[in-house]
Enzyme design. Structure first.
Site, PDB file in Angstrom:
ATOM      1  N   LYS A  11       6.133  17.615  -6.690  1.00 24.05           N
ATOM      2  CA  LYS A  11       5.650  16.420  -6.021  1.00 24.05           C
ATOM      3  C   LYS A  11       6.199  16.356  -4.585  1.00 24.05           C
ATOM      4  O   LYS A  11       7.098  17.128  -4.222  1.00 24.05           O
ATOM      5  CB  LYS A  11       6.055  15.194  -6.855  1.00 24.05           C
ATOM      6  CG  LYS A  11       5.360  15.153  -8.237  1.00 24.05           C
ATOM      7  CD  LYS A  11       5.873  13.992  -9.085  1.00 24.05           C
ATOM      8  CE  LYS A  11       5.140  13.888 -10.412  1.00 24.05           C
ATOM      9  NZ  LYS A  11       5.699  12.801 -11.271  1.00 24.05           N
ATOM     10  N   TYR A  51      -4.222  10.816 -12.367  1.00 27.92           N
ATOM     11  CA  TYR A  51      -3.444   9.773 -13.055  1.00 27.92           C
ATOM     12  C   TYR A  51      -4.320   8.653 -13.624  1.00 27.92           C
ATOM     13  O   TYR A  51      -3.833   7.551 -13.863  1.00 27.92           O
ATOM     14  CB  TYR A  51      -2.389   9.199 -12.101  1.00 27.92           C
ATOM     15  CG  TYR A  51      -1.187  10.096 -11.938  1.00 27.92           C
ATOM     16  CD1 TYR A  51      -0.434  10.507 -13.051  1.00 27.92           C
ATOM     17  CD2 TYR A  51      -0.769  10.534 -10.685  1.00 27.92           C
ATOM     18  CE1 TYR A  51       0.684  11.332 -12.911  1.00 27.92           C
ATOM     19  CE2 TYR A  51       0.346  11.358 -10.533  1.00 27.92           C
ATOM     20  CZ  TYR A  51       1.071  11.747 -11.655  1.00 27.92           C
ATOM     21  OH  TYR A  51       2.173  12.562 -11.510  1.00 27.92           O
ATOM     22  N   ASN A 114      10.512  11.682  -9.388  1.00 31.03           N
ATOM     23  CA  ASN A 114      10.997  12.637 -10.398  1.00 31.03           C
ATOM     24  C   ASN A 114      10.561  14.083 -10.173  1.00 31.03           C
ATOM     25  O   ASN A 114      10.552  14.891 -11.092  1.00 31.03           O
ATOM     26  CB  ASN A 114      10.697  12.128 -11.814  1.00 31.03           C
ATOM     27  CG  ASN A 114       9.215  12.003 -12.109  1.00 31.03           C
ATOM     28  OD1 ASN A 114       8.382  12.384 -11.282  1.00 31.03           O
ATOM     29  ND2 ASN A 114       8.884  11.491 -13.284  1.00 31.03           N
ATOM     30  N   HIS A 117       5.607  17.484 -11.919  1.00 34.34           N
ATOM     31  CA  HIS A 117       4.653  17.145 -12.984  1.00 34.34           C
ATOM     32  C   HIS A 117       4.415  18.367 -13.854  1.00 34.34           C
ATOM     33  O   HIS A 117       4.383  19.496 -13.355  1.00 34.34           O
ATOM     34  CB  HIS A 117       3.317  16.720 -12.374  1.00 34.34           C
ATOM     35  CG  HIS A 117       2.201  16.682 -13.388  1.00 34.34           C
ATOM     36  ND1 HIS A 117       1.989  15.604 -14.202  1.00 34.34           N
ATOM     37  CD2 HIS A 117       1.279  17.623 -13.765  1.00 34.34           C
ATOM     38  CE1 HIS A 117       0.979  15.870 -15.021  1.00 34.34           C
ATOM     39  NE2 HIS A 117       0.524  17.085 -14.772  1.00 34.34           N
ATOM     40  N   GLU A 128      -6.525  19.427 -16.038  1.00 33.03           N
ATOM     41  CA  GLU A 128      -5.847  19.278 -14.744  1.00 33.03           C
ATOM     42  C   GLU A 128      -6.016  20.538 -13.892  1.00 33.03           C
ATOM     43  O   GLU A 128      -6.171  20.452 -12.672  1.00 33.03           O
ATOM     44  CB  GLU A 128      -4.363  18.961 -14.974  1.00 33.03           C
ATOM     45  CG  GLU A 128      -4.166  17.575 -15.610  1.00 33.03           C
ATOM     46  CD  GLU A 128      -2.747  17.319 -16.105  1.00 33.03           C
ATOM     47  OE1 GLU A 128      -1.869  18.202 -15.934  1.00 33.03           O
ATOM     48  OE2 GLU A 128      -2.516  16.241 -16.674  1.00 33.03           O
TER      49      GLU A 128
END
Ligand code: DAT
Ligand code: MG
Length: 150
Positions: A11, A51, A114, A117, A128
């Site tokens: 990310k 998402y 975080n 992914h 995805e």
């Protein structure tokens, strides 16, 4: 255990913090096969689609904004059981609950930052991957395969 693909993404915080090499290295050393990789300025529609299952959550807007806040490193990793294994390497969603030794456990402190992914099921790995890599994957022979698989 079935051969699968997982969509894995560093990310924007991971890219900004210079953690790309550290994170890719963990998947490489584990022995999984890299099938696609790009530094990517995510289109808004892709972030929202990725998402969409969380679109009713109170944090959805911030989550999409976070994913759009800088480039990501998008990857696809292939291997037997790679989806569940990648989730183990990544650690729990909330980094304060992630075990030491996991990526989030070692490298992050907040759920909203975080760093990585990973797909949560083989079906989502496929879905995805199609979303982030419509151009398709790279076919190649991993010559050290006989040293990784019996
Ligand atoms: P994961 O990324 O471990 O698969 P998820 O799919 O449930 O977790 O959620 C996607 C991302 O949304 C997660 O990495 C961080 C964010 N998120 C999840 N739960 C959150 C919460 N309670 N507050 C803020 N952000 C959250
Ligand atoms: Mg998830």
């Amino acid at each position: 255990v079935r051969n699968e693909i997982s969509y894995v993404m560093v990310k924007p915080d991971g890219v900004q913090r210079g953690l790309v090499g550290e994170i890719i290295g963990r998947f490489e050393r584990k022995g999984f096969k890299l099938r696609a990789l790009k530094l990517y300025s995510t289109p808004k529609e892709v972030a929202e689609e990725h998402y969409k299952d969380l679109s009713s959550k109170p944090f959805y807007k911030d989550l999409v904004q976070y994913i759009l806040s800088g480039p990501v490193v998008a990857m696809v990793w292939e291997g037997d059981g790679v989806v569940a294994s990648a989730r183990k390497l990544i650690g729990a969603t909330n980094p304060l609950a992630s075990e030491p030794g996991t990526i989030r456990g070692d490298l992050a402190i907040e759920v909203g930052r975080n760093v990585i992914h990973g797909s949560d099921s083989p079906d989502n790995g496929e879905r995805e991957t199609a979303l982030w890599f419509p151009e398709g994957l790279v076919k190649w022979d991993q010559t050290l395969e006989p040293w990784l698989k019996e």
